[in-house]
Scaffold this motif. Structure first.
Motif, PDB file in Angstrom:
ATOM      1  N   ILE A 165     -16.597 169.697 -19.379  1.00  0.00           N
ATOM      2  CA  ILE A 165     -16.247 171.246 -18.871  1.00  0.00           C
ATOM      3  C   ILE A 165     -14.864 171.645 -19.674  1.00  0.00           C
ATOM      4  N   LEU A 166     -15.291 172.426 -20.644  1.00  0.00           N
ATOM      5  CA  LEU A 166     -13.758 173.046 -21.368  1.00  0.00           C
ATOM      6  C   LEU A 166     -13.233 174.182 -20.467  1.00  0.00           C
ATOM      7  N   PHE A 167     -11.621 174.300 -19.638  1.00  0.00           N
ATOM      8  CA  PHE A 167     -11.755 175.509 -18.605  1.00  0.00           C
ATOM      9  C   PHE A 167     -10.203 175.834 -19.522  1.00  0.00           C
ATOM     10  N   MET A 168     -11.083 177.491 -20.225  1.00  0.00           N
ATOM     11  CA  MET A 168      -9.784 178.447 -20.161  1.00  0.00           C
ATOM     12  C   MET A 168      -8.594 178.783 -19.507  1.00  0.00           C
ATOM     13  N   LYS A 169      -7.478 179.388 -20.040  1.00  0.00           N
ATOM     14  CA  LYS A 169      -6.810 179.929 -19.996  1.00  0.00           C
ATOM     15  C   LYS A 169      -6.557 181.054 -18.709  1.00  0.00           C
ATOM     16  N   ASP A 170      -8.738 181.821 -19.021  1.00  0.00           N
ATOM     17  CA  ASP A 170      -8.588 183.444 -18.272  1.00  0.00           C
ATOM     18  C   ASP A 170      -9.567 182.645 -16.810  1.00  0.00           C
ATOM     19  N   GLY A 171      -9.964 180.746 -16.875  1.00  0.00           N
ATOM     20  CA  GLY A 171     -10.565 180.584 -15.946  1.00  0.00           C
ATOM     21  C   GLY A 171     -12.080 180.536 -15.755  1.00  0.00           C
ATOM     22  N   THR A 172     -11.896 180.344 -17.435  1.00  0.00           N
ATOM     23  CA  THR A 172     -13.730 180.797 -17.518  1.00  0.00           C
ATOM     24  C   THR A 172     -13.683 179.497 -18.092  1.00  0.00           C
ATOM     25  N   LYS A 173     -15.058 178.633 -17.463  1.00  0.00           N
ATOM     26  CA  LYS A 173     -15.986 177.393 -17.989  1.00  0.00           C
ATOM     27  C   LYS A 173     -16.807 177.215 -19.215  1.00  0.00           C
ATOM     28  N   TYR A 174     -16.536 176.462 -20.155  1.00  0.00           N
ATOM     29  CA  TYR A 174     -17.630 175.247 -20.796  1.00  0.00           C
ATOM     30  C   TYR A 174     -18.200 174.556 -20.986  1.00  0.00           C
ATOM     31  N   LYS A 175     -19.013 174.132 -20.991  1.00  0.00           N
ATOM     32  CA  LYS A 175     -19.726 173.160 -20.742  1.00  0.00           C
ATOM     33  C   LYS A 175     -19.536 172.698 -22.171  1.00  0.00           C
ATOM     34  N   VAL A 176     -19.858 172.174 -23.023  1.00  0.00           N
ATOM     35  CA  VAL A 176     -20.323 171.199 -24.439  1.00  0.00           C
ATOM     36  C   VAL A 176     -21.575 170.563 -24.505  1.00  0.00           C
ATOM     37  N   TYR A 177     -22.430 171.377 -25.577  1.00  0.00           N
ATOM     38  CA  TYR A 177     -23.563 170.488 -25.291  1.00  0.00           C
ATOM     39  C   TYR A 177     -23.813 170.336 -26.983  1.00  0.00           C
ATOM     40  N   ASN A 178     -22.930 170.359 -27.615  1.00  0.00           N
ATOM     41  CA  ASN A 178     -23.251 169.963 -29.292  1.00  0.00           C
ATOM     42  C   ASN A 178     -21.855 169.684 -29.593  1.00  0.00           C
ATOM     43  N   ILE A 179     -21.270 168.864 -31.091  1.00  0.00           N
ATOM     44  CA  ILE A 179     -20.601 168.263 -31.435  1.00  0.00           C
ATOM     45  C   ILE A 179     -20.956 168.038 -33.205  1.00  0.00           C
ATOM     46  N   SER A 180     -20.566 168.631 -34.195  1.00  0.00           N
ATOM     47  CA  SER A 180     -20.910 168.757 -35.223  1.00  0.00           C
ATOM     48  C   SER A 180     -18.965 167.999 -36.359  1.00  0.00           C
ATOM     49  N   HIS A 181     -20.017 167.402 -37.669  1.00  0.00           N
ATOM     50  CA  HIS A 181     -19.213 166.946 -37.875  1.00  0.00           C
ATOM     51  C   HIS A 181     -19.414 167.177 -39.127  1.00  0.00           C
ATOM     52  N   HIS A 182     -18.872 167.769 -39.752  1.00  0.00           N
ATOM     53  CA  HIS A 182     -19.321 168.290 -41.608  1.00  0.00           C
ATOM     54  C   HIS A 182     -17.827 167.507 -42.522  1.00  0.00           C
ATOM     55  N   VAL A 183     -18.267 166.987 -43.026  1.00  0.00           N
ATOM     56  CA  VAL A 183     -17.390 165.867 -44.351  1.00  0.00           C
ATOM     57  C   VAL A 183     -17.683 166.317 -45.293  1.00  0.00           C
ATOM     58  N   SER A 184     -16.206 167.109 -46.013  1.00  0.00           N
ATOM     59  CA  SER A 184     -16.041 167.378 -47.798  1.00  0.00           C
ATOM     60  C   SER A 184     -14.705 166.755 -48.407  1.00  0.00           C
ATOM     61  N   GLU A 185     -14.781 167.425 -49.557  1.00  0.00           N
ATOM     62  CA  GLU A 185     -13.903 165.992 -50.057  1.00  0.00           C
ATOM     63  C   GLU A 185     -13.383 167.344 -50.874  1.00  0.00           C
ATOM     64  N   SER A 186     -12.165 167.122 -51.390  1.00  0.00           N
ATOM     65  CA  SER A 186     -11.069 168.009 -52.291  1.00  0.00           C
ATOM     66  C   SER A 186     -10.137 166.976 -52.514  1.00  0.00           C
ATOM     67  N   SER A 187      -9.548 167.199 -53.597  1.00  0.00           N
ATOM     68  CA  SER A 187      -8.488 166.151 -54.997  1.00  0.00           C
ATOM     69  C   SER A 187      -8.709 164.960 -53.595  1.00  0.00           C
TER      70      SER A 187
END
Length: 95
Positions: free
Chosen positions: A57-79
């Motif tokens: 659960i993520l607790f925001m400054k205003d008291g709102t709560k969010y539950k993590v349901y997905n995590i994305s990992h994006h690989v990129s390359e530069s220089s």
């Protein structure tokens, strides 16, 4: 800064903030918050000591709560530098 425009993008942190976070061992992640119907609410860049896991659960400054349901990992390359950009997706839950 928090972005409330579903077609926009969160503001990038200043180089000074990035350096301060790195000195503290923090890493940056994107966070996208959605309502119960998967509608965009906001997104932002956060500096964290660890990447939130699914069902946490993520607790925001205003008291709102969010539950993590997905995590994305994006690989990129530069220089010849390969990076992983992490985005955490979370749904609003009742207080």
């Amino acid at each position: 800064m928090i972005n409330y425009d579903p077609h926009g993008a969160p503001s990038q942190p200043s180089q000074e903030n990035v350096e301060q976070a790195n000195q503290r061992g923090a890493t940056s992640i994107g966070v996208e918050c959605q309502d119960e119907n998967n509608e965009f609410i906001c997104d932002f860049i956060a500096f964290v000591s660890h990447i939130p896991r699914i069902d946490e659960i993520l607790f925001m400054k205003d008291g709102t709560k969010y539950k993590v349901y997905n995590i994305s990992h994006h690989v990129s390359e530069s220089s010849e530098l390969i990076t992983t950009n992490i985005t955490v997706f979370a749904k609003k839950v009742e207080a």
